[in-house]
Design an enzyme around this catalytic site. Sequence first.
Site: not given
Ligand SMILES: NC(=O)c1ccc[n+]([C@@H]2O[C@H](COP(=O)([O-])OP(=O)(O)OC[C@H]3O[C@@H](n4cnc5c(N)ncnc54)[C@H](O)[C@@H]3O)[C@@H](O)[C@H]2O)c1
Length: 257
Positions: A138, A151
């Site tokens: 991130s 985080y």
């Molecule tokens: N969306 C944003 O703006 C953003 C920005 C920077 C970084 N991120 C990072 O991107 C990554 C993906 O997030 P996203 O935004 O696609 O969100 P999202 O919530 O759609 O996807 C995350 C997925 O991980 C799954 N998950 C959570 N805990 C888990 C576990 N213990 N085992 C298996 N699966 C698990 C959730 O059920 C979900 O399906 C994350 O690491 C998040 O920190 C997101």
Amino acid sequence: MEFTGKVALVTGSSGMGLAAALRLARGGARVHLCGIDEAADDAARAASRGLAVTLHRCNVADEAEVSAWVETVMQTETGIDILVNAAGIQTYGSLDTTTIADWDRVMAVNLRGSFLTSHFVWPHMKGRGAGSIIHISSVQGHTNQYGVLGYATTKGAVHAMTRAMAVDCAKHGVRVNSISPGSIRTPLLEYGATQLAGPDGRMEDMLATFGAAHPVGRVGTVEEVAELVAYLCSDLAAFTTGADFRIDGGLTAYIGV
Ligand SMILES: NC(=O)c1ccc[n+]([C@@H]2O[C@H](COP(=O)([O-])OP(=O)(O)OC[C@H]3O[C@@H](n4cnc5c(N)ncnc54)[C@H](O)[C@@H]3O)[C@@H](O)[C@H]2O)c1
């Protein structure tokens, strides 16, 4: 970019994980996607109909479950070429308000989880002479908002873990990189927007506010991130390892004064 014959493991069955899985499968890869949320898994199954995407249930923070997931995959595959760690959770809290339980939870999923999958995948990747591991980190691993102590710590640690893995894995032909997204519209961002909007606010207004903070004037899409994942998994990126790629609409290039 062509992934025919490649085997990819992807964690996180919604948002960026799902988009990466679909992109790699559309390029010809056989993809094993894991999640822990039944509704997300069902939606992923529907979205990937007709593609070589198999859904698995696996908690990435649990050693036994990750080991069993990789073992299950290896019953039908002869090796693993690609690992994308996109499973993650968001916790909020400062030094005043971060509970020890929240700290442990976010470390377990965002950091330990990405180590565990890499650990169990590695024996099936290292003998192949090539491979790509991508950790979704991130922008908050570089610079952060108020109130994201746990985080942000996980995301900074993912950058260090990426470098350390990249250095060790290079001699086996395996590349390890991370991606640092800005705000990307996913269920996780919608959750954050809802929390910040409060009971009287609107999530859409909050997402527009997030977008306005990025010099390009909007939040990103999961498809834009998936294209970067595909590039980093492809032979076009053969000289790229140990690096972090910001995909953030200029967010971290900008000083808001
Ligand atoms: N969306 C944003 O703006 C953003 C920005 C920077 C970084 N991120 C990072 O991107 C990554 C993906 O997030 P996203 O935004 O696609 O969100 P999202 O919530 O759609 O996807 C995350 C997925 O991980 C799954 N998950 C959570 N805990 C888990 C576990 N213990 N085992 C298996 N699966 C698990 C959730 O059920 C979900 O399906 C994350 O690491 C998040 O920190 C997101």
